[in-house]
Write an enzyme that holds these catalytic residues in place. Structure first.
Site, PDB file in Angstrom:
ATOM      1  CG  ASP A 429     -32.990 -10.540  -2.001  1.00 50.43           C
ATOM      2  OD1 ASP A 429     -32.520 -10.186  -3.097  1.00 50.43           O
ATOM      3  OD2 ASP A 429     -33.599  -9.771  -1.223  1.00 50.43           O
ATOM      4  CG  LEU A 430     -27.406  -9.446   0.681  1.00 51.17           C
ATOM      5  CD1 LEU A 430     -26.222  -8.500   0.539  1.00 51.17           C
ATOM      6  CD2 LEU A 430     -27.163 -10.419   1.822  1.00 51.17           C
ATOM      7  CG  ASP A 472     -29.783  -7.409  -3.405  1.00 53.01           C
ATOM      8  OD1 ASP A 472     -30.219  -7.848  -4.490  1.00 53.01           O
ATOM      9  OD2 ASP A 472     -30.506  -6.845  -2.556  1.00 53.01           O
TER      10      ASP A 472
END
Length: 594
Positions: A429-430, A472
């Protein structure tokens, strides 16, 4: 001054705001095109009139049917001329042009019907003389041919498609072969019925060329209509079909008139083919002009109304016409050959040469068709592969999508439960991705996602499946983990984190991206109930890693960071810190900073 209640008319072609240049006149409503119901009524009236002329030919005999034989063509051609005038008055612009030309040709047909009355009703000698005055019969042939060229059509759908705009040599070759098939078949039929006798008749040069020009002109008109139906996109296919049927009848009548010039003295009982042509041809032409003008079809990618099929009736007709229409005159040639063989005769001379040429053209056409079908099959398979790829891959990043990833995870879990094969999953996960979208816009966010996807694809092994499963969020399915699944999973997670240390170029600025990574590995003996359980383990590990990162004290400022007046905060270089977390068989592990 203008009287009240009498509007002024301006030039109908002028724009609404333009001043009138045509003077003062009464404004008359424009004639509307003929509707479908009116066309059906007039078609029924025409059928009744034709039946009233034809039925007495079978029901009566001797002198009782003679008036119908003599005056029938004039009645029907006069009625057809009236239909043509009505059609011209009720249409406009390009729809009017071809109808006006064909109506002019019908005027000469009426003249020919009057000549019919003179030959068989007044002139008891019944001799048909071909003189220079008969050259006037070439005028309707020319008018009818010009009417064919003036028929409005639709642009090809591939004209607006740049992918299909390049020349298709196979299609052009097929058009040439079909044109030669139609022309050769019509020429062979004409040679057997008319041209062969005309060639050996010993007529004078003027009479010979006059007869030849008349019959070949009529055949050229029919040939052009067949080509239009086969390869063109006429706006009103029904009108063209009726036009072609009428032209065929007129061509038969023309051929019979040329034969009369050869035998000169003609009895009315010898004129069946010409009489039928003059009785049926003009009404068919009149009905062709009465067909309501076709509306412009929607362009590529559009439909005329919700729920309508992708292909209109005209499109479907064009497909079938392209396949079968070239073989209609060829079928007539085959029937002629069979009839010749049944009589015990043999094909000789020009007839034999034309027949051999037609057989060769058919063979070549079949080979071209097989080649085209093979190429079409290959293109369909390629299109299916492209569609399959698009269905299973993310269009933005090119990685696998959620559908592909779920299917592969389910297969890996089933393999684990059946054979004890280790399986692992990375959940990525960004961090702070929303800030990029909020400050720089979604275009910058898309650019960042594509760059991150490229880094992840380069960090994992060749056999691992990387996918984008959310906005994302990325995931990697790990298979073939060897003897130490935990070590392989942690090494892959470390490579993904390290791949993000190098700044990414987003909208002309460098940015460091942090990513939280969760790892779930199930060894050979580990329990695993479902694919969802594996995803939950990796998801919990990812959130554990994100929480651990947030609890760390902030790092010292980077001396190389840009000042406050530099690029937006979303693109300022972030200090290199450790990222992520891992979970193996449900146990979270916080890796060391790299």
């Amino acid at each position: 001054m203008r009287r009240a209640g009498v509007p002024l008319a301006t030039d109908p072609e002028a724009s609404p705001g333009a001043p009138s240049t045509s003077g003062v006149a009464l404004a008359l409503p424009p004639a509307a095109p003929l509707g479908g119901r009116a066309f059906v009524l007039l078609a029924c009236a025409t059928a009744v009139l034709v039946a009233a002329v034809l039925i007495p030919q079978a029901a009566l005999d001797g002198g009782s049917r003679r008036p119908f034989e003599i005056f029938g063509p004039l009645v029907l051609s006069g009625w057809s001329l009236l239909l043509g005038v009505v059609a011209v008055l009720r249409t406009r612009r390009e729809e009017r042009r071809w109808r006006a030309l064909l109506t002019g040709a019908l005027v000469f047909v009426v003249v020919g019907a009057i000549q019919w009355i003179v030959v068989f009703g007044v002139d008891h000698d019944r001799r048909v003389h071909y003189t220079s005055l008969n050259a006037v019969h070439l005028v309707p042939v020319g008018l009818a041919f010009l009417a064919v060229l003036a028929l409005p059509g639709e642009p090809r759908r591939d004209a607006a498609d740049p992918r299909r705009a390049k020349p298709d040599l196979g299609r052009y070759l097929l058009m040439l072969l079909d044109g030669l098939l139609i022309a050769g078949s019509v020429l062979l039929l004409l040679w057997v019925e008319v041209l062969g006798d005309l060639h050996g008749s010993g007529l004078s040069a003027a009479r010979y060329w006059l007869g030849l020009g008349t019959i070949l002109g009529s055949a050229a008109q029919l040939f052009a209509l067949l080509l239009l139906l086969t390869f063109g996109r006429p706006r009103s296919p029904r009108a063209v079909v009726l036009y072609a049927a009428g032209a065929l009848c007129i061509t038969v009548a023309t051929g019979a008139s040329v034969q009369w010039a050869l035998i000169q003295r003609v009895e009315i009982n010898q004129t069946a083919s010409a009489w039928v042509g003059l009785a049926l041809g003009p009404p068919l032409l009149g009905l062709a002009m009465l067909v309501p003008p076709g509306r412009r079809r929607p362009g590529p990618g559009l439909t005329s109304a919700p729920g309508t099929p992708g292909r209109s009736w005209g499109d479907q007709f064009a497909v079938w016409a392209h396949v079968y229409l070239p073989y209609l005159p060829l079928s007539a040639v085959a029937g002629l050959v069979v009839a010749t063989a049944a009589r015990g005769d043999a094909l000789r001379g020009v007839t034999l040469a034309l027949f051999i040429a037609l057989v060769g053209l058919v063979l070549i056409r079949q080979m071209v068709t097989v080649a085209q079908n093979t190429r079409l099959l290959v293109s369909v398979r390629v299109a299916q592969q492209e569609l399959h790829y698009q269905v299973l891959h993310d269009p933005l990043t090119g990685l696998g999508n959620r559908m592909l990833f779920d299917a592969e995870v389910a297969d890996a879990v089933q393999d684990h439960r059946a054979h004890g094969t280790p399986v692992g999953l990375l959940y990525c996960d960004l961090d702070d991705f929303k800030a990029v979208n909020d400050t720089l816009g979604h275009a910058a966010g898309d650019e960042l996602l594509r760059a991150v996807a490229g880094r992840i694809r380069g960090a994992v092994r060749r056999g691992d499946l990387a996918a984008r499963i959310g906005g994302d969020e990325f995931a990697v399915l790990l298979r073939d983990l060897g003897n130490d699944p935990r070590a392989v999973g942690e090494l892959t997670a470390q490579r993904v984190r390290e791949a993000m240390y190098t700044p990414l170029r987003v909208h002309g600025h460098d940015r460091r991206v942090s990513v939280s990574v969760g790892l779930a590995v199930v060894a050979a003996a580990g329990p695993l109930e479902s694919p969802e359980e594996l995803l939950r383990r990796a998801d919990r590990a990812m959130y554990a890693a994100k929480s651990g990162r947030r609890r760390r004290p902030p790092a010292a400022p980077d001396p190389a960071a840009a000042p406050a007046t530099g690029p937006p905060a979303a693109l300022r270089p972030a200090p290199p810190t450790g990222h992520g977390g891992a979970m193996t068989d449900g146990d979270p592990v916080i890796p060391r900073p790299v």
